[in-house]
Design a protein around this motif. Structure first.
Motif, PDB file in Angstrom:
ATOM      1  N   ALA A 132      37.181  37.659  27.855  1.00  0.00           N
ATOM      2  CA  ALA A 132      36.858  36.488  28.666  1.00  0.00           C
ATOM      3  C   ALA A 132      37.283  36.712  30.113  1.00  0.00           C
ATOM      4  CB  ALA A 132      37.550  35.252  28.099  1.00  0.00           C
ATOM      5  N   ALA A 133      38.478  37.266  30.285  1.00  0.00           N
ATOM      6  CA  ALA A 133      38.979  37.508  31.640  1.00  0.00           C
ATOM      7  C   ALA A 133      38.059  38.476  32.377  1.00  0.00           C
ATOM      8  CB  ALA A 133      40.397  38.063  31.582  1.00  0.00           C
ATOM      9  N   LEU A 134      37.654  39.539  31.691  1.00  0.00           N
ATOM     10  CA  LEU A 134      36.766  40.525  32.321  1.00  0.00           C
ATOM     11  C   LEU A 134      35.422  39.892  32.646  1.00  0.00           C
ATOM     12  CD1 LEU A 134      37.512  43.738  30.219  1.00  0.00           C
ATOM     13  CD2 LEU A 134      38.195  43.239  32.568  1.00  0.00           C
ATOM     14  N   ALA A 135      34.938  39.041  31.741  1.00  0.00           N
ATOM     15  CA  ALA A 135      33.637  38.407  31.960  1.00  0.00           C
ATOM     16  C   ALA A 135      33.671  37.494  33.167  1.00  0.00           C
ATOM     17  CB  ALA A 135      33.237  37.620  30.708  1.00  0.00           C
ATOM     18  N   LEU A 136      34.835  36.956  33.447  1.00  0.00           N
ATOM     19  CA  LEU A 136      34.958  36.062  34.608  1.00  0.00           C
ATOM     20  C   LEU A 136      35.107  36.861  35.895  1.00  0.00           C
ATOM     21  CD1 LEU A 136      37.252  33.307  33.140  1.00  0.00           C
ATOM     22  CD2 LEU A 136      34.878  33.078  33.856  1.00  0.00           C
ATOM     23  N   GLY A 137      35.046  38.184  35.788  1.00  0.00           N
ATOM     24  CA  GLY A 137      35.074  38.998  36.999  1.00  0.00           C
ATOM     25  C   GLY A 137      36.453  39.492  37.370  1.00  0.00           C
ATOM     26  N   ALA A 138      37.413  39.352  36.467  1.00  0.00           N
ATOM     27  CA  ALA A 138      38.755  39.845  36.767  1.00  0.00           C
ATOM     28  C   ALA A 138      38.744  41.369  36.786  1.00  0.00           C
ATOM     29  CB  ALA A 138      39.740  39.342  35.719  1.00  0.00           C
ATOM     30  N   THR A 139      39.549  41.944  37.648  1.00  0.00           N
ATOM     31  CA  THR A 139      39.709  43.395  37.604  1.00  0.00           C
ATOM     32  C   THR A 139      40.583  43.718  36.393  1.00  0.00           C
ATOM     33  OG1 THR A 139      41.672  43.306  38.971  1.00  0.00           O
ATOM     34  CG2 THR A 139      39.567  43.601  40.100  1.00  0.00           C
ATOM     35  N   ARG A 140      40.685  45.021  36.065  1.00  0.00           N
ATOM     36  CA  ARG A 140      41.449  45.403  34.895  1.00  0.00           C
ATOM     37  C   ARG A 140      42.903  44.930  35.010  1.00  0.00           C
ATOM     38  NH1 ARG A 140      40.687  51.161  32.334  1.00  0.00           N
ATOM     39  NH2 ARG A 140      40.899  51.814  34.485  1.00  0.00           N
ATOM     40  N   TRP A 141      43.479  45.105  36.197  1.00  0.00           N
ATOM     41  CA  TRP A 141      44.876  44.717  36.386  1.00  0.00           C
ATOM     42  C   TRP A 141      45.046  43.214  36.238  1.00  0.00           C
ATOM     43  CZ3 TRP A 141      49.574  45.619  35.802  1.00  0.00           C
ATOM     44  CH2 TRP A 141      50.555  44.910  36.494  1.00  0.00           C
ATOM     45  N   GLU A 142      44.076  42.439  36.810  1.00  0.00           N
ATOM     46  CA  GLU A 142      44.171  40.976  36.688  1.00  0.00           C
ATOM     47  C   GLU A 142      44.069  40.543  35.230  1.00  0.00           C
ATOM     48  OE1 GLU A 142      42.349  39.836  41.060  1.00  0.00           O
ATOM     49  OE2 GLU A 142      41.022  40.123  39.349  1.00  0.00           O
ATOM     50  N   MET A 143      43.185  41.249  34.494  1.00  0.00           N
ATOM     51  CA  MET A 143      43.047  40.938  33.071  1.00  0.00           C
ATOM     52  C   MET A 143      44.376  41.183  32.347  1.00  0.00           C
ATOM     53  SD  MET A 143      42.696  42.763  30.050  1.00  0.00           S
ATOM     54  CE  MET A 143      41.796  44.294  30.245  1.00  0.00           C
TER      55      MET A 143
END
Lengths: 372, 292, 368
Positions: free
Chosen positions: B178-189
């Motif tokens: 979900a985090a990645l789908a929202l456009g988060a970078t890997r680190w943010e995820m």
């Protein structure tokens, strides 16, 4: 349930591991391959258990191998946990003999009466090892030192190898301008106790600490664990000096000759045995006890006073004849010519002199079955 | 039945621990009633134990300061950065490293690492000597408390990395996707979906590592050239409780033996204290636990 | 350039990305710059590699910050740090493994090393083999057997106790007073110095069986005292992260609690539990001090854990390193010690493999 599965898997693995090496054998050494030759004597059988000093483990391996091959039904177990642990185990009745770098103190002898009977325990010297002062000074292999100089070096009072005191005794040596790093044992040990005893007796005015198995912690210097540890540290550090069992000191290191009387004596097995011969038996103990009070200030020609004597500690009486036979047979083998030679071959120790060996044999022969 | 067995196992632990504690206390007791002059050092038990307590804490602190961030990073690398095939192999290697006996780490530290560190210590003493912890003169053998700390860090690292990796792998996949789908970078995820979930587990892993660092005997005994308490980390000196016990236990007799057991008791209490603090921290993040 | 930048900022999705070849360019320039800097302060290969890596990371992050924005730069920074930390961690670990391999392989390949014990091997034997440049005699079979058996029994004791305790803590206790006590005590147990565990086991058996009782089983018990807390703590952690939804789904289907635990909770967590058990074994299999006081020190083969002294790999390694069989020729002992260390690692590898197999067999299929 899953625990069982894991257990089952572990069992499978165990069986597998055992199957891999199922052809294990105790015959690592075939006769004539360097194994100790069999000693003559009546054959005894049974298991004898001992605990104690690590210093004698190499000699013990040799005795064990020689004794077990001569008495095929016998097993000697020896756990090198330390002298203190060994004496404690003997007092508690956990073992039949102990190996100890120091003879039992009077209080311990009294404690031993609980398990060993009214005559307590006896101390019999069975292993002698000279303690070398070994140093790593490039270009220098031989040094002549007197006790006071050695003490000053280890106390940090003499800080450089080109110190005047060292130069005076060694006019021909080319001593470099190199800082001295004294290295001592970090663990409590019989070697330290004997060496500090030597310094405290022979260099009274300089070495003001009492003898102790712990190196005085206030003194400067580096330390390492075990004989092999100090030797390794000194080998790797230029300018370092230590004290260690002579057998473990490798050829890359130099060894000091110590001043005895007016002459300098190099470390040799004969010189060490000579110093032990000059020792007096500690008084006030049972007639069969051979606790030795070493005279480190001896001026006997050719005696090397920095020496470690390790004792076999036995009960004066054991409850059954079988144990008595086994203990006597093993003890006598250890102090016999064959046993001492085996130890000397394996551990480069100094054999007991004939006179001392005879006394030791008499002591061991006095062990009897406890009167009911 | 099953719950009974589970309860029984718990009770068994309580009984065993009680027995161990009784054993320790009884063995340690004579130390506390002995005359101060009879204790090693001659100034009573407190002044005997204080320097080695501090030494233990210094060594463990160095180990954790180095091993915790690196251990977590290694775990993250294996769980979220490395290619899948490589990750499996790496995880395997890390598990193995935890199994190397401490004697080996000790021998490695004493022979290889210590001599490598001689020159850096010399440099530190010359250039940063004004900081007390780098006060000179540097050790001539490199066998200092800092070296011991580094060896401990190497020993503790696989434990932290291995446990943390397991935790990271358990982080809910849905949250991460979900985090990645929202456009988060890997680190943010990782920061939003993995780390908060894993916090309790990480602390647990670090505590297990700390347990080993505090109680490690052989490696420290072989690596450290011990001595009195000093501030400098690059001079020979300091001592840890576990190494003190290991070095002196074999030849100990009478009161000295009781003293060492009492030292063991103190080590016990330190570990306890540290663990209590850790539990307290974890309890503040209970909401991330799956079971409630 | 300025117009380009403003154009790119128009859309968040297609906004500036660095071209694919950027990392290579950065890497190349990092290596060159590092070489130039090293030339100034004195060249060495290790420093060059480290400096290049640092410059590469810095260059990557900086270029990303300029073109791609703060968020992507942070991501790049995190990646650099994680990879960098991993590489730093590899250094000592590879060094240790390399040391063990280089020193251990020759000994391990010596014929007879795996199949024989140390019975009859004395300093004289070692001196002879050094003097004659013949093969080093004596083997590790007795120690290998001892280690396997002692660890097996220790595992057999600790895994059920540890796993059941963690099940109690997570599934049954509902955080009551008693569970707090257990948790607390398990924490205390992690702090038991290993020698104390050994002394305790020795004293315990001394009371029951008479003083000086040293067998493999006493050692297994001592190791269990050290193992149990590690098993409890790691499996507790693993059970906790099993999602509650799974349990609730099982309950909703009318599955009893114990069946839910056995069929749902444990299989979900089995990989982590197996990992924890392996770690626990790894933690104790290398213990030296407690084994010496509980199992004694044997040089001959003994396959009975309930009678007689037993050797083990760590005590074998320790005594061979610290008190070489021949003090004047320690090399054969060192060779045996390193080979035994390598063997110990291989043994753990085997156990690890087994644990992973268990995990693979019982773990449910997941999205991974």
């Amino acid at each position: 349930m899953k625990a069982l599965h894991i257990g089952r898997m572990a069992a499978v693995l165990t069986v597998g591991a055992l199957a891999l090496t199922a052809c294990g054998t105790d015959n690592a050494v075939t006769p004539g391959n360097g194994g100790t030759s069999a000693a003559a004597g009546a054959s005894v059988s049974g298991t004898l258990t001992g605990t104690g000093a690590t210093s004698i483990s190499a000699a013990m391996d040799a005795w064990k191998a020689g004794f077990e091959s001569a008495n095929s039904g016998s097993t000697i177990q020896y756990s090198p946990e330390g002298s203190g642990a060994g004496r404690k185990a003997l007092i508690a009745g956990a073992v039949q003999f102990a190996g100890s770098d120091a003879y039992m103190k009077d209080a311990e002898l009294a404690d031993a009466k609980a398990k060993c009977g009214p005559d307590g325990a006896i101390n019999v010297p069975w292993y002698i090892s000279p303690i070398a002062v070994a140093f790593n000074v490039p270009g220098v292999k031989d040094l002549k030192l007197d006790a006071a100089t050695v003490a000053k070096i280890f106390r940090g009072d003499i800080k450089n190898w080109n110190d005047a005191a060292i130069k005076a005794a060694n006019p021909s040596a080319t001593l470099p301008d190199l800082a001295i790093t004294p290295v001592h044992r970090s663990d409590n040990s019989g070697t330290t106790e004997n060496f500090t005893d030597y310094l405290a007796q022979a260099a009274k005015s300089v070495w003001t600490d009492a003898k102790s198995g712990d190196w005085p912690s206030a003194l400067p210097g580096e330390n390492a664990k075990g004989t092999s540890g100090v030797v390794k540290t000194v080998t790797e550090t230029a300018g370092a000096v230590t004290y260690a069992d002579d057998s473990a000191v490798t050829d890359v290191l130099g060894k000091a000759e110590l001043k005895v009387g007016d002459a300098y004596v190099p470390v040799t097995a004969e010189a060490a045995a000579k110093a032990v011969d000059a020792a007096k038996v500690v008084g006030g103990r049972s007639a069969n006890d051979l606790s030795l009070k070493l005279d480190r200030t001896t001026t006997a020609a050719g005696a090397y006073p920095a020496v470690l004597v390790s004792y076999g500690v036995f009960c004066a009486h054991y409850p059954d004849a079988k144990t008595v036979d086994l203990v006597k047979a093993f003890g006598n083998f250890a102090v016999s010519d064959a046993g001492q030679k085996a130890a000397a071959d394996a551990a480069k120790s100094a054999p007991l002199s004939a006179a001392l060996a005879a006394k030791a044999k008499a002591s061991i022969d006095s062990i009897t079955v406890a009167a009911k | 039945m099953f719950s009974g067995a589970a309860l029984g196992a718990g009770v068994l632990i309580v009984v065993v621990l009680f027995a161990v504690a009784m054993f320790l206390v009884i063995q340690a007791l004579p130390t506390f009633s002995a005359a101060p002059a009879d204790i090693t050092g001659g100034k009573g038990f407190t002044s005997y134990i204080f320097p080695i307590v501090i030494g233990t804490l210094i060594a463990a602190a160095i180990a954790l300061v180095i091993a915790t961030p690196i251990g977590i990073a290694v775990a993250l690398f294996i769980s979220h950065y490395a290619p899948r095939g490589m990750a499996r192999g790496l995880g395997y290697v890390v598990d193995l490293l935890a199994a190397i006996p401490s004697v080996i780490y000790g021998a490695w530290g004493a022979t290889f690492l210590a001599s490598q560190l001689k020159a850096p210590y010399q440099w530190l003493a010359e250039n940063m000597g004004w900081i007390p912890i780098f006060g000179g003169p540097a050790s001539g053998t490199g066998k200092t408390i800092l070296t011991a700390g580094i060896v401990l860090a190497v020993m503790v690292l696989p434990i932290i990395a291995s446990l943390a990796r397991e935790i990271f792998l358990q982080a809910p996949m849905l949250h991460q996707e979900a985090a990645l789908a929202l456009g988060a970078t890997r680190w943010e995820m990782i920061r939003m979906a993995v780390l908060p979930f894993a916090r309790g587990g990480i602390i647990s892993a670090v505590m297990l590592g700390l347990g080993r660092a505090l109680g490690e005997t052989m490696a420290v005994a072989l690596v450290l050239s011990s001595g009195p308490l000093i501030a400098s980390l690059i001079r020979s000196g300091n001592q840890t409780i576990a190494a003190e016990i290991a070095l002196n236990f074999p030849e100990a007799f009478g009161l000295r033996l009781n003293e060492l057991i009492a030292a063991g008791l103190v080590l016990f209490l330190i570990t306890l204290l540290v663990n209590m603090v850790a539990r307290w921290i974890i309890s503040r993040h209970k909401e991330f636990s799956g079971a409630n | 350039m300025a117009t380009l930048m403003t154009e790119r900022k128009r859309s968040a999705l297609t906004r500036g990305r660095l071209p694919k070849y950027t990392p290579y360019v950065v890497a190349g320039s990092a290596i060159v710059v590092a070489a130039a800097l090293m030339a100034l302060i004195g060249f060495n290969a290790f420093g060059w590699a480290v400096l290049s890596a640092v410059l590469f990371a810095a260059g990557n992050v900086a270029s990303s910050a300029v073109v791609e924005g703060r968020r992507r730069a942070t991501d790049k920074l995190a990646t650099s740090l994680v990879v960098g930390a991993f590489l730093v961690a590899l250094l000592p670990l590879v060094s240790v493994i390399w040391t063990v391999l280089v020193n251990g392989v020759p000994g391990l390949l010596t014929p007879g090393f795996l199949g024989t014990s140390m019975k009859g091997v004395t300093g004289a034997v070692d001196n002879a083999s050094v003097a004659g440049h013949t093969q080093v005699l004596g083997g590790v079979y007795h120690a290998l057997l001892g280690s396997v058996l002692i660890t097996f029994w220790a595992t057999l004791i600790s895994v059920p106790v540890g796993l059941l305790t963690s099940i109690y803590l997570v599934e049954y206790s509902a955080d009551n007073k008693f569970s707090k006590v257990i948790t607390f005590l398990v924490d205390v147990m992690t702090g038991i110095p290993s020698i104390v565990a050994g002394l305790f086991a020795a004293a315990f058996f001394g009371l029951i069986m008479g003083p000086g009782t040293k067998t493999g089983f006493v050692a297994a018990l001592a190791l269990s005292v050290l193992m149990i807390p590690v098993v409890v703590r790691s499996s507790e952690e693993m059970l906790k992260i099993v999602p509650n939804e799974l349990r609730e789904a099982a309950y909703a289907l009318g599955v009893r609690k114990w069946r839910t635990i056995l069929k749902v909770v444990i299989p979900t967590a089995i990989s982590g539990i197996a990992s924890g058990v392996t770690l626990a074994i790894a933690r104790v299999i290398g213990e030296t001090a407690p084994l010496l006081v509980t199992a004694g020190f044997a040089t001959q083969i003994n396959s009975n854990v309930f009678a007689g002294w037993m050797a083990s790999l760590p005590t074998f390694i320790y005594t061979q390193i610290m008190t070489p069989t021949s003090p004047s020729n320690p090399d054969p002992s060192a060779q045996r010690a390193w080979a035994a260390a390598l063997l110990l690692i291989l043994l753990v590898m085997l156990l690890n493999l087994g644990a992973r197999l268990v995990a693979r067999l019982f773990a449910p299929k997941t999205g991974r």
